[in-house]
Scaffold this active site. Structure first.
Site, PDB file in Angstrom:
ATOM      1  N   LYS A 193       0.864  -1.186   0.000  1.00  0.00           N
ATOM      2  CA  LYS A 193       0.000   0.000   0.000  1.00  0.00           C
ATOM      3  C   LYS A 193       0.899   1.234   0.000  1.00  0.00           C
ATOM      4  O   LYS A 193       1.458   1.610   1.033  1.00  0.00           O
ATOM      5  CB  LYS A 193      -0.897   0.039   1.251  1.00  0.00           C
ATOM      6  N   GLU A 247      10.292   2.038  10.170  1.00  0.00           N
ATOM      7  CA  GLU A 247      11.297   3.058   9.880  1.00  0.00           C
ATOM      8  C   GLU A 247      10.578   4.377  10.073  1.00  0.00           C
ATOM      9  O   GLU A 247       9.735   4.751   9.259  1.00  0.00           O
ATOM     10  CB  GLU A 247      11.819   2.865   8.454  1.00  0.00           C
ATOM     11  N   CYS A 288      13.640  11.518   6.172  1.00  0.00           N
ATOM     12  CA  CYS A 288      13.677  11.063   7.571  1.00  0.00           C
ATOM     13  C   CYS A 288      15.063  11.236   8.177  1.00  0.00           C
ATOM     14  O   CYS A 288      15.198  11.367   9.384  1.00  0.00           O
ATOM     15  CB  CYS A 288      13.193   9.628   7.680  1.00  0.00           C
ATOM     16  N   GLU A 319      10.156  16.432  14.648  1.00  0.00           N
ATOM     17  CA  GLU A 319      10.448  16.287  13.220  1.00  0.00           C
ATOM     18  C   GLU A 319       9.535  17.235  12.449  1.00  0.00           C
ATOM     19  O   GLU A 319       8.315  17.158  12.552  1.00  0.00           O
ATOM     20  CB  GLU A 319      10.206  14.840  12.782  1.00  0.00           C
TER      21      GLU A 319
END
Ligand code: TAP
Length: 474
Positions: A170, A245, A279, A379
């Site tokens: 997906k 992750e 990331c 983040e």
């Protein structure tokens, strides 16, 4: 306009049981460039059934055949280079040169690396009377984000195929078009039916159905921490393995002996790459206190080397944020930085001059940032740099590690002893010294809240395998 109203299940395009569609938007123009079907839980059930049926024979496929398959995929992927580069430029807003050199290239290298690794990979081992056999884990559910539409998907797929696992993928609904091209590539490369299944739709429907599906053995996820923990919760219901992750707040430690202009260039590159939607972005630049004034001047000097603008223009370094929502999030972090007392050195809120259409941000740099400020902790996923200062190298390491994350770290300077000291003491999964180039065979993944498990190369393949010990093997 690219309209894909079907799902790819068991080697063919089939109708979804859903009827709604999701628009795919070019973030540089705000125009709709395609539509995908918003799939259903029933679509996931069918895809899992196909993957389950294909598993016994695919997991037993000879290694030589699997190497050949991966090599064929790499060849077909290269044949579709123009399409892949174009699609990633349009659906993500990645500048065309970066789409080619980074986005496209990373996807390719994962297939090549997996084929190479398989040539020497040990699936069995004899230890005295004990025989160890590594078997494919089964049906894997792959859930991926939008920031690297080829890389994020291909690293998981290459490892799964190398291990002999079958998959249900997906991709992110904001960047689904790359994965559709991948389905076409796999078909041409001779992928057996049912090994690769693609189900498009929203995370709340398709992602949920995958992570809670009783016949999926392993969920490999890349994305935000909040969705990562939701996936763990769902997977816990039937003790499914997960690899996650997740995000990062990576430090770049600049040593006292660094060339200041080169250091500034490295800092901007690592925060503005892919519009900060990385990331591993180096969002906390940790510099010697005595260097601050000179460093800030150098930042201002190098910023024009990173032009922001039309992704179709070969001179552009940085395109827009992926979506309006992401743009707003980044704006709110910039506001928060100013509110909490950080000093704005460059950029700021609003769109860059002349770029009113599209979700463009300014490369933004704050100095005088403290570790407890929001912009140093969370983040942002945008091109926002926080400059923090240190007086001793031990303090630099302490600041670098003062985060809930541990995905990546960077160190820049000359003295080998200090470079080594910083690199070995940052608690993170991957440290880059002086702009070393990407190593596709090195493990990639996070310490702390940056995740669980590793991707890339043989470490990635291991995630899709279960080791079995046979004691007293005759
Ligand atoms: P997420 O929501 O985590 O999206 C990642 C993937 O998970 C997408 O395919 C998404 O589907 C799917 N998903 C969403 N809800 C789910 C659920 N309940 N169960 C299973 N799957 C689900 O990330 P985002 O919203 O795109 O970005 C938000 C923030 O996450 C960013 O600002 C950034 O900080 C972080 N992020 C990190 C990374 C990496 S590489 N670590 C990548 C992207 C984003 P749909 O989006 O298609 O609905």
């Amino acid at each position: 306009m690219r309209n894909y109203t079907q799902q790819y299940i068991n080697g063919e395009w089939v109708d979804s049981t859903g009827s709604e569609t999701i628009d795919v938007i070019n973030p540089a123009t705000e125009e709709v460039i395609g539509k995908i079907i918003s799939g259903t839980k029933e679509d996931v059930d069918r895809a899992v059934e196909a993957a389950r049926a294909a598993f016994p024979s695919f997991s037993r496929m000879q290694i030589e055949e699997r190497i050949k398959l991966l090599e064929n995929i790499a060849k077909e992927y290269e044949n579709r280079k123009d399409d892949l580069v174009k699609v990633m430029t349009e659906e993500l807003g990645s500048p065309i040169t970066r789409s080619e050199q980074v986005q496209y290239e990373m996807g390719l290298q994962h297939f090549k690396e997996a084929a190479e690794k398989l040539k020497t990979f040990e699936f069995t081992e004899q230890r005295g009377d004990t025989f160890i056999q590594k078997e494919a884990i089964g049906v894997a559910g792959l859930i991926t984000p939008w920031n690297f539409p080829a890389n994020q998907v291909c690293t998981k797929l290459a490892s799964a195929f190398a291990a002999g696992s079958t998959v249900v993928l997906k991709p992110a609904a904001m960047t689904p078009l790359t994965a559709i091209i991948l389905a076409e590539i796999f078909e041409k490369a001779g992928m057996p039916k049912g090994v690769f299944n693609l189900v498009n739709g929203s995370g709340s429907t398709i992602g949920e159905a995958i992570s809670s599906h009783p016949d999926i053995d392993f969920v490999s996820f890349t994305g935000s921490g909040s969705v990562g923990s939701k996936i763990m919760e769902n997977a816990a219901q039937d003790i499914k393995k997960v690899s996650l992750e997740l995000g990062g707040k990576s430090p770049l430690v600049i040593l006292q002996d660094a060339n200041v202009k080169e250091a500034a260039r490295t800092a901007v590159l690592n925060v503005a790459m892919n519009t900060g939607q990385v990331c591993t972005a180096a969002t906390r630049t940790i510099i010697p206190k005595s260097m601050q004034d000179e460093f800030i001047e150098a930042i201002k000097e190098v910023l024009p080397e990173f032009p922001v603008g039309d992704p179709q223009d070969e001179a552009t370094f940085m395109g827009p944020q992926v979506s309006e929502g992401q743009w707003k999030t980044v704006q709110s972090y910039i506001e928060k930085g100013m509110d909490e007392g950080a000093v704005l050195v460059a950029g700021g809120t609003g769109k860059p001059e002349g770029l009113e259409k599209g979700y463009f941000t300014k490369i933004t740099v704050f100095s005088d940032v403290k570790s407890d400020m929001t912009i140093a902790k969370e983040e942002i996923f945008g091109p926002v740099m926080s400059i923090l200062t240190y007086e001793t190298i031990d303090e630099a390491i302490e600041i670098a590690n003062d985060t809930i994350y541990g995905l990546a770290g960077y160190v820049f300077g000359q003295d080998p002893e200090q470079l080594r000291k910083v690199a070995t003491n940052i608690r993170a999964g991957q440290i880059t010294v002086n702009n070393a180039k990407i190593d596709y065979s090195a493990p990639f993944g996070g310490f702390k809240q940056s995740g669980i498990g590793r991707e890339w190369g043989d470490y990635g393949i291991e995630e899709f395998l279960e080791p079995k010990a046979i004691l007293g093997m005759p």
